[in-house]
Design a protein around this motif. Structure first.
Motif, PDB file in Angstrom:
ATOM      1  N   ILE A 178      43.594  14.967 -94.124  1.00  0.00           N
ATOM      2  CA  ILE A 178      43.968  16.082 -94.981  1.00  0.00           C
ATOM      3  C   ILE A 178      43.524  15.797 -96.416  1.00  0.00           C
ATOM      4  N   GLY A 179      43.535  14.499 -96.772  1.00  0.00           N
ATOM      5  CA  GLY A 179      43.213  14.146 -98.155  1.00  0.00           C
ATOM      6  C   GLY A 179      44.442  14.232 -99.037  1.00  0.00           C
ATOM      7  N   SER A 180      45.617  14.321 -98.399  1.00  0.00           N
ATOM      8  CA  SER A 180      46.912  14.227 -99.083  1.00  0.00           C
ATOM      9  C   SER A 180      47.631  13.078 -98.402  1.00  0.00           C
ATOM     10  N   LEU A 181      47.790  11.998 -99.138  1.00  0.00           N
ATOM     11  CA  LEU A 181      48.315  10.778 -98.522  1.00  0.00           C
ATOM     12  C   LEU A 181      49.642  11.002 -97.797  1.00  0.00           C
ATOM     13  N   VAL A 182      50.559  11.716 -98.453  1.00  0.00           N
ATOM     14  CA  VAL A 182      51.875  11.929 -97.845  1.00  0.00           C
ATOM     15  C   VAL A 182      51.740  12.689 -96.524  1.00  0.00           C
ATOM     16  N   GLY A 209      39.645  -0.335-104.092  1.00  0.00           N
ATOM     17  CA  GLY A 209      40.310   0.774-103.419  1.00  0.00           C
ATOM     18  C   GLY A 209      40.588   1.882-104.419  1.00  0.00           C
ATOM     19  N   LYS A 210      41.088   3.009-103.923  1.00  0.00           N
ATOM     20  CA  LYS A 210      41.364   4.142-104.826  1.00  0.00           C
ATOM     21  C   LYS A 210      42.857   4.299-105.126  1.00  0.00           C
ATOM     22  N   LEU A 211      43.677   4.018-104.122  1.00  0.00           N
ATOM     23  CA  LEU A 211      45.099   4.352-104.245  1.00  0.00           C
ATOM     24  C   LEU A 211      45.849   3.351-105.109  1.00  0.00           C
ATOM     25  N   ARG A 212      46.903   3.818-105.711  1.00  0.00           N
ATOM     26  CA  ARG A 212      47.669   3.001-106.644  1.00  0.00           C
ATOM     27  C   ARG A 212      48.814   2.275-105.928  1.00  0.00           C
ATOM     28  N   GLY A 245      47.984  14.206-104.212  1.00  0.00           N
ATOM     29  CA  GLY A 245      47.095  15.066-103.423  1.00  0.00           C
ATOM     30  C   GLY A 245      46.571  16.178-104.307  1.00  0.00           C
ATOM     31  N   SER A 246      46.276  15.819-105.557  1.00  0.00           N
ATOM     32  CA  SER A 246      45.969  16.846-106.563  1.00  0.00           C
ATOM     33  C   SER A 246      44.812  17.762-106.168  1.00  0.00           C
ATOM     34  N   SER A 247      43.863  17.246-105.388  1.00  0.00           N
ATOM     35  CA  SER A 247      42.730  18.108-105.031  1.00  0.00           C
ATOM     36  C   SER A 247      43.170  19.220-104.074  1.00  0.00           C
ATOM     37  N   SER A 249      55.030   6.244-113.938  1.00  0.00           N
ATOM     38  CA  SER A 249      54.510   7.460-113.305  1.00  0.00           C
ATOM     39  C   SER A 249      52.992   7.478-113.330  1.00  0.00           C
ATOM     40  N   GLU A 250      52.427   8.084-112.306  1.00  0.00           N
ATOM     41  CA  GLU A 250      50.969   8.243-112.296  1.00  0.00           C
ATOM     42  C   GLU A 250      50.511   9.027-113.524  1.00  0.00           C
ATOM     43  N   GLU A 251      51.369   9.889-114.017  1.00  0.00           N
ATOM     44  CA  GLU A 251      50.957  10.791-115.084  1.00  0.00           C
ATOM     45  C   GLU A 251      51.105  10.226-116.491  1.00  0.00           C
ATOM     46  N   ILE A 266      46.609   5.842 -87.773  1.00  0.00           N
ATOM     47  CA  ILE A 266      46.345   4.956 -88.907  1.00  0.00           C
ATOM     48  C   ILE A 266      45.691   5.753 -90.033  1.00  0.00           C
ATOM     49  N   TYR A 267      46.099   5.443 -91.256  1.00  0.00           N
ATOM     50  CA  TYR A 267      45.449   5.987 -92.446  1.00  0.00           C
ATOM     51  C   TYR A 267      44.764   4.816 -93.136  1.00  0.00           C
ATOM     52  N   ILE A 268      43.509   5.014 -93.481  1.00  0.00           N
ATOM     53  CA  ILE A 268      42.780   3.939 -94.181  1.00  0.00           C
ATOM     54  C   ILE A 268      42.148   4.493 -95.449  1.00  0.00           C
ATOM     55  N   TYR A 269      42.396   3.831 -96.570  1.00  0.00           N
ATOM     56  CA  TYR A 269      41.558   4.038 -97.757  1.00  0.00           C
ATOM     57  C   TYR A 269      41.073   2.653 -98.159  1.00  0.00           C
ATOM     58  N   PRO A 270      39.876   2.303 -97.707  1.00  0.00           N
ATOM     59  CA  PRO A 270      39.402   0.940 -97.938  1.00  0.00           C
ATOM     60  C   PRO A 270      38.787   0.781 -99.321  1.00  0.00           C
ATOM     61  N   ILE A 321      56.928   6.500-109.632  1.00  0.00           N
ATOM     62  CA  ILE A 321      56.789   7.807-108.981  1.00  0.00           C
ATOM     63  C   ILE A 321      55.396   8.406-109.160  1.00  0.00           C
ATOM     64  N   ASP A 322      54.897   8.971-108.090  1.00  0.00           N
ATOM     65  CA  ASP A 322      53.745   9.863-108.209  1.00  0.00           C
ATOM     66  C   ASP A 322      54.335  11.252-108.014  1.00  0.00           C
ATOM     67  N   PRO A 323      54.533  11.986-109.105  1.00  0.00           N
ATOM     68  CA  PRO A 323      55.285  13.246-109.024  1.00  0.00           C
ATOM     69  C   PRO A 323      54.650  14.278-108.089  1.00  0.00           C
ATOM     70  N   TYR A 353      52.905   3.262-107.217  1.00  0.00           N
ATOM     71  CA  TYR A 353      53.574   4.545-106.985  1.00  0.00           C
ATOM     72  C   TYR A 353      52.959   5.347-105.841  1.00  0.00           C
ATOM     73  N   GLU A 354      52.018   4.765-105.128  1.00  0.00           N
ATOM     74  CA  GLU A 354      51.512   5.447-103.929  1.00  0.00           C
ATOM     75  C   GLU A 354      51.708   4.558-102.691  1.00  0.00           C
ATOM     76  N   CYS A 355      51.274   3.305-102.789  1.00  0.00           N
ATOM     77  CA  CYS A 355      51.231   2.466-101.578  1.00  0.00           C
ATOM     78  C   CYS A 355      52.551   1.764-101.254  1.00  0.00           C
TER      79      CYS A 355
HETATM   80  P1  AHM Z   1      45.515  11.696-106.476  1.00  0.00           P
HETATM   81  O1  AHM Z   1      46.598  10.778-106.937  1.00  0.00           O
HETATM   82  O2  AHM Z   1      44.516  12.040-107.539  1.00  0.00           O
HETATM   83  O3  AHM Z   1      46.059  12.928-105.809  1.00  0.00           O
HETATM   84  O4  AHM Z   1      44.671  10.855-105.384  1.00  0.00           O
HETATM   85  C1  AHM Z   1      45.326  10.370-104.256  1.00  0.00           C
HETATM   86  C2  AHM Z   1      44.817  11.104-103.047  1.00  0.00           C
HETATM   87  C3  AHM Z   1      45.589  10.843-101.789  1.00  0.00           C
HETATM   88  O5  AHM Z   1      46.648  11.723-101.612  1.00  0.00           O
HETATM   89  C4  AHM Z   1      44.539  11.076-100.764  1.00  0.00           C
HETATM   90  O6  AHM Z   1      44.835  10.448 -99.537  1.00  0.00           O
HETATM   91  C5  AHM Z   1      43.302  10.536-101.404  1.00  0.00           C
HETATM   92  O7  AHM Z   1      43.522  10.627-102.794  1.00  0.00           O
HETATM   93  C6  AHM Z   1      42.096  11.322-101.062  1.00  0.00           C
HETATM   94  O8  AHM Z   1      41.001  10.782-101.720  1.00  0.00           O
HETATM   95  P2  AHM Z   1      39.524  11.221-101.329  1.00  0.00           P
HETATM   96  O9  AHM Z   1      39.370  12.632-101.803  1.00  0.00           O
HETATM   97  O10 AHM Z   1      38.641  10.266-102.063  1.00  0.00           O
HETATM   98  O11 AHM Z   1      39.386  11.102 -99.841  1.00  0.00           O
END
Ligand code: AHM
Ligand code: MG
Length: 329
Positions: A242-246, A270-273, A122-124, A98-100, A258-262, A117-119, A276-278
């Motif tokens: 949106i900043g929420s991957l899902v 990269g930022k995403l895991r 999009g925590s922000s 889990s991410e947590e 297309i969604y890109i997190y380079p 699992i990422d429970p 449990y995310e990708c």
């Molecule tokens: P989180 O696991 O802390 O929620 O981070 C993942 C999220 C994705 O849902 C989203 O697409 C991305 O981080 C947004 O990141 P950023 O704010 O850097 O654009």
């Protein structure tokens, strides 16, 4: 021999759909079905909590930080508890990534499946009433039951997923999943408390005109990505982020995009895991006819060295992913 797909009318309840399609699964057991049901049930509980988040004091940071140094939100913690509890009670899963949690959880039972699992992703967006999601991957355990869980069970590639999906807590709540036989989407009917089939056999348009990227970071992107963003602008594409991957993935799945997190200067990996995310979204994207890469290789072929490994992500309509990665155009 693979069972042919059973056509299901819109409105079919998730339970019935899972049961009727059980035979597609090569291990032909009811355990995967039960696992999906456990996840669906936990998601309804999380959905209830997400929906009442504004009413009671469960919003805001809980005060601890998670494995990657980000502040955990109360709902992240609650969602992790809900899913872990459902999977523990269910008995089909032997381990949870889990991410947590820093390390994986060994459930010390005879379960045949490993869950990543990422429970609540999009925590922000939790505190601001914007769509968030749960992402899950399901693997078969590799080592014999009764022996200790090892890295062989935990660090599997995305190609080894036997099922994957997400729950989107949006303007309505949806569960979208695949067992490697196409992608189906279910919408929660709130008065019945049931997921019903609303999006059978989902396919992503081969091309699209929507791009989703945190463009505020553009100065830190690789040249190829900057070039692609310019291409999108030159062609009057729509920017939607949106900043929420899902949520971003779901919109692009339905409409094309297309969604890109380079990689960035701050996060070269990269930022995403990956785990449990990708991986789950990559499996869904490919099953829907789309693509998912890290810019060079398919996400599903990356061998994880660590539970919380990050990766760049280019995911969505096939033509767009190819162009963004410099494979075409
Ligand atoms: P989180 O696991 O802390 O929620 O981070 C993942 C999220 C994705 O849902 C989203 O697409 C991305 O981080 C947004 O990141 P950023 O704010 O850097 O654009
Ligand atoms: Mg996340």
């Amino acid at each position: 021999m693979e069972q042919s797909r059973i056509a299901h009318p819109i409105g079919t309840a998730l339970d019935r759909f899972i049961k009727n399609n059980q035979g597609q699964f090569q291990y032909a057991s009811g355990e995967l079905s039960q696992l999906l049901r456990d996840l669906a049930l936990a998601s309804k509980v999380v959905n209830r909590e997400v929906n009442k988040a504004g009413l009671i004091d469960i919003m805001g940071p809980v005060g601890s930080t998670n494995t990657t140094g980000e502040q955990q939100q109360k709902l992240d913690v609650l969602a992790n508890i809900r899913f872990t509890r459902a999977l523990t009670k269910g008995g089909e899963a032997c381990a949870i990534i889990s991410e947590e949690t820093e390390s994986y959880t060994d459930l010390q039972n005879d379960g045949k499946y490993v869950i990543a699992i990422d429970p609540l992703d999009g925590s922000s967006n939790i505190d601001v009433n914007v769509s968030i999601g749960t992402i899950f991957s399901i693997y078969r355990r590799k080592t014999p039951i009764g022996s200790p869980i090892t890295d062989e069970d935990i660090l599997q590639t995305g190609e080894e997923q036997v099922a994957a999906g997400y729950i989107l807590y949006g303007s309505s709540t949806m569960l979208v999943y695949t067992t490697g036989h196409g992608v189906n989407g279910f919408t929660l009917e709130p008065t019945l408390g049931e997921y019903v089939l609303s999006h059978p056999d989902m396919t992503i348009p081969e091309d699209g005109t929507t791009y989703s990227i945190n463009e505020g970071m553009a100065n830190h992107f690789p040249e190829q990505v900057k070039k692609y963003i310019q291409y999108c602008k030159d062609n009057n594409y729509r920017a939607r982020y949106i900043g929420s991957l899902v949520a971003d993935f779901h919109r692009n799945l339905l409409k094309g995009g297309i969604y890109i997190y380079p990689s960035t200067k701050k996060d070269p990996g990269g930022k995403l895991r990956l785990m449990y995310e990708c991986n789950a979204l990559a499996f869904l994207a490919e099953q829907a006819g789309g693509a998912a890469t890290d810019g060079q290789q398919r996400i599903l072929t990356i061998r994880p060295a660590d539970l919380h490994q990050r990766t760049p992500l280019f995911i969505g309509s096939k033509r767009m992913v190819e162009r963004a990665c410099g494979v075409s155009g």
